[in-house]
Design a protein around this motif. Structure first.
Motif, PDB file in Angstrom:
ATOM      1  N   UNK A 178      -1.959 -18.021   0.048  1.00 21.78           N
ATOM      2  CA  UNK A 178      -3.105 -17.307  -0.470  1.00 21.78           C
ATOM      3  C   UNK A 178      -2.942 -15.797  -0.251  1.00 21.78           C
ATOM      4  N   UNK A 179      -2.412 -15.392   0.912  1.00 27.66           N
ATOM      5  CA  UNK A 179      -2.236 -13.963   1.196  1.00 27.66           C
ATOM      6  C   UNK A 179      -1.228 -13.336   0.232  1.00 27.66           C
ATOM      7  N   UNK A 180      -0.171 -14.061  -0.131  1.00 26.80           N
ATOM      8  CA  UNK A 180       0.820 -13.520  -1.064  1.00 26.80           C
ATOM      9  C   UNK A 180       0.216 -13.324  -2.459  1.00 26.80           C
ATOM     10  N   UNK A 181      -0.624 -14.238  -2.866  1.00 28.59           N
ATOM     11  CA  UNK A 181      -1.267 -14.116  -4.167  1.00 28.59           C
ATOM     12  C   UNK A 181      -2.171 -12.884  -4.186  1.00 28.59           C
ATOM     13  N   UNK A 182      -2.955 -12.699  -3.127  1.00 30.01           N
ATOM     14  CA  UNK A 182      -3.837 -11.535  -3.051  1.00 30.01           C
ATOM     15  C   UNK A 182      -3.017 -10.242  -2.941  1.00 30.01           C
ATOM     16  N   UNK A 183      -1.905 -10.308  -2.212  1.00 25.54           N
ATOM     17  CA  UNK A 183      -1.049  -9.123  -2.076  1.00 25.54           C
ATOM     18  C   UNK A 183      -0.488  -8.701  -3.424  1.00 25.54           C
ATOM     19  N   UNK A 199     -10.556 -13.981   6.229  1.00 27.77           N
ATOM     20  CA  UNK A 199     -10.523 -12.562   6.593  1.00 27.77           C
ATOM     21  C   UNK A 199      -9.106 -12.147   6.977  1.00 27.77           C
ATOM     22  N   UNK A 200      -8.429 -12.997   7.715  1.00 27.46           N
ATOM     23  CA  UNK A 200      -7.042 -12.734   8.099  1.00 27.46           C
ATOM     24  C   UNK A 200      -6.151 -12.657   6.862  1.00 27.46           C
ATOM     25  N   UNK A 201      -6.381 -13.545   5.914  1.00 27.49           N
ATOM     26  CA  UNK A 201      -5.571 -13.536   4.684  1.00 27.49           C
ATOM     27  C   UNK A 201      -5.797 -12.255   3.885  1.00 27.49           C
ATOM     28  N   UNK A 202      -7.027 -11.782   3.817  1.00 24.61           N
ATOM     29  CA  UNK A 202      -7.321 -10.545   3.090  1.00 24.61           C
ATOM     30  C   UNK A 202      -6.658  -9.355   3.781  1.00 24.61           C
ATOM     31  N   UNK A 203      -6.728  -9.313   5.105  1.00 24.50           N
ATOM     32  CA  UNK A 203      -6.102  -8.201   5.831  1.00 24.50           C
ATOM     33  C   UNK A 203      -4.587  -8.216   5.675  1.00 24.50           C
ATOM     34  N   UNK A 204      -3.997  -9.383   5.723  1.00 20.90           N
ATOM     35  CA  UNK A 204      -2.536  -9.468   5.529  1.00 20.90           C
ATOM     36  C   UNK A 204      -2.157  -9.084   4.102  1.00 20.90           C
ATOM     37  N   UNK A 205      -3.002  -9.440   3.147  1.00 21.90           N
ATOM     38  CA  UNK A 205      -2.742  -9.052   1.755  1.00 21.90           C
ATOM     39  C   UNK A 205      -2.850  -7.540   1.596  1.00 21.90           C
ATOM     40  N   UNK A 206      -3.808  -6.913   2.273  1.00 17.39           N
ATOM     41  CA  UNK A 206      -3.913  -5.454   2.239  1.00 17.39           C
ATOM     42  C   UNK A 206      -2.665  -4.802   2.823  1.00 17.39           C
ATOM     43  N   UNK A 207      -2.202  -5.342   3.931  1.00 14.98           N
ATOM     44  CA  UNK A 207      -1.025  -4.771   4.587  1.00 14.98           C
ATOM     45  C   UNK A 207       0.223  -4.961   3.738  1.00 14.98           C
ATOM     46  N   UNK A 230       0.390  -6.020   0.367  1.00 10.36           N
ATOM     47  CA  UNK A 230       0.277  -5.599  -1.022  1.00 10.36           C
ATOM     48  C   UNK A 230      -0.021  -4.123  -1.178  1.00 10.36           C
ATOM     49  N   UNK A 231      -1.193  -3.698  -0.706  1.00  8.90           N
ATOM     50  CA  UNK A 231      -1.590  -2.301  -0.900  1.00  8.90           C
ATOM     51  C   UNK A 231      -0.678  -1.349  -0.138  1.00  8.90           C
ATOM     52  N   UNK A 232      -0.513  -1.575   1.175  1.00  5.55           N
ATOM     53  CA  UNK A 232       0.316  -0.662   1.970  1.00  5.55           C
ATOM     54  C   UNK A 232       1.784  -0.760   1.567  1.00  5.55           C
ATOM     55  N   UNK A 233       2.229  -1.950   1.166  1.00  2.00           N
ATOM     56  CA  UNK A 233       3.610  -2.097   0.702  1.00  2.00           C
ATOM     57  C   UNK A 233       3.854  -1.391  -0.613  1.00  2.00           C
ATOM     58  N   UNK A 234       2.857  -1.417  -1.502  1.00  2.00           N
ATOM     59  CA  UNK A 234       2.986  -0.691  -2.756  1.00  2.00           C
ATOM     60  C   UNK A 234       2.868   0.812  -2.573  1.00  2.00           C
ATOM     61  N   UNK A 235       2.085   1.212  -1.584  1.00  4.18           N
ATOM     62  CA  UNK A 235       1.895   2.635  -1.311  1.00  4.18           C
ATOM     63  C   UNK A 235       3.136   3.253  -0.698  1.00  4.18           C
ATOM     64  N   UNK A 236       3.685   2.615   0.311  1.00  5.91           N
ATOM     65  CA  UNK A 236       4.908   3.139   0.939  1.00  5.91           C
ATOM     66  C   UNK A 236       6.105   2.519   0.226  1.00  5.91           C
ATOM     67  N   UNK A 237       7.146   3.282   0.074  1.00 10.71           N
ATOM     68  CA  UNK A 237       8.305   2.786  -0.659  1.00 10.71           C
ATOM     69  C   UNK A 237       9.589   3.298  -0.035  1.00 10.71           C
ATOM     70  N   UNK A 238      10.532   2.406   0.136  1.00  4.69           N
ATOM     71  CA  UNK A 238      11.822   2.799   0.690  1.00  4.69           C
ATOM     72  C   UNK A 238      12.721   3.353  -0.411  1.00  4.69           C
ATOM     73  N   UNK A 239      12.608   2.808  -1.616  1.00  2.00           N
ATOM     74  CA  UNK A 239      13.518   3.233  -2.681  1.00  2.00           C
ATOM     75  C   UNK A 239      13.307   4.701  -3.055  1.00  2.00           C
ATOM     76  N   UNK A 240      12.058   5.139  -3.178  1.00  2.46           N
ATOM     77  CA  UNK A 240      11.805   6.545  -3.493  1.00  2.46           C
ATOM     78  C   UNK A 240      12.230   7.437  -2.346  1.00  2.46           C
ATOM     79  N   UNK A 241      11.940   6.995  -1.122  1.00  4.94           N
ATOM     80  CA  UNK A 241      12.344   7.759   0.062  1.00  4.94           C
ATOM     81  C   UNK A 241      13.864   7.933   0.086  1.00  4.94           C
TER      82      UNK A 241
END
Length: 145
Positions: free
Chosen positions: A1-6, A91-99, A101-112
């Motif tokens: 479920x967390x991966x889907x939300x991510x 709640x745990x699944x939503x927080x893991x999805x935020x970390x 999905x959102x934070x993973x999309x925001x930070x990027x190794x390839x551009x860096x």
């Protein structure tokens, strides 16, 4: 479920990173008034005013990676706190999805990585020192978070 939300949250992080990229390599940091004042001080066309200092530091990518690190660290601290264990698994699944999905999309190794390479081959000497300084600053600050 967390991966889907991510996967649903990652485009939002990518959009924020794209908006922050507007701070990378601004062509002319001087305002219109500052440019007019410079022209008045240097009225002769044969002696142009000195150019503004180069903006070699990719500030937008740095801010995106720093923001992603802060979001991930805050969520990790929240998930590992003893007082959080009583919250439901949704709640745990939503927080893991935020970390993830959102934070993973925001930070990027390839551009860096591509910006470090571009800085090392860039137009603003010393090339290697710019690349190394950017790398040290990004990795160091994000690890401190």
């Amino acid at each position: 479920r967390a991966l889907w939300m991510a996967s649903l949250l990652s485009p939002l992080g990518t959009y924020c990173r794209w908006k922050l990229s507007k701070f990378n390599h601004a062509p002319n940091p001087l305002s219109r008034c500052q440019r007019q004042r410079r022209r008045r001080r240097h009225p002769h066309p044969q002696t142009p005013p000195p150019p503004p200092p180069p903006r070699w530091f990719p500030l937008g990518t740095f801010l995106a990676n720093l923001s992603g690190s802060i979001v991930s660290a805050a969520i990790a601290a929240l998930l590992t706190s003893p007082s959080f264990s009583s919250h439901p698994s949704s709640t745990t699944a939503v927080l893991r999805a935020l970390s993830l999905g959102f934070a993973g999309g925001l930070s990027t190794v390839s551009t860096f990585a591509s910006e470090v390479v571009a800085l090392s081959e860039g137009h603003h000497p010393p090339h290697e020192m710019n690349a190394f300084g950017y790398w040290i600053m990004t990795v160091g600050v994000c690890c401190l978070v």
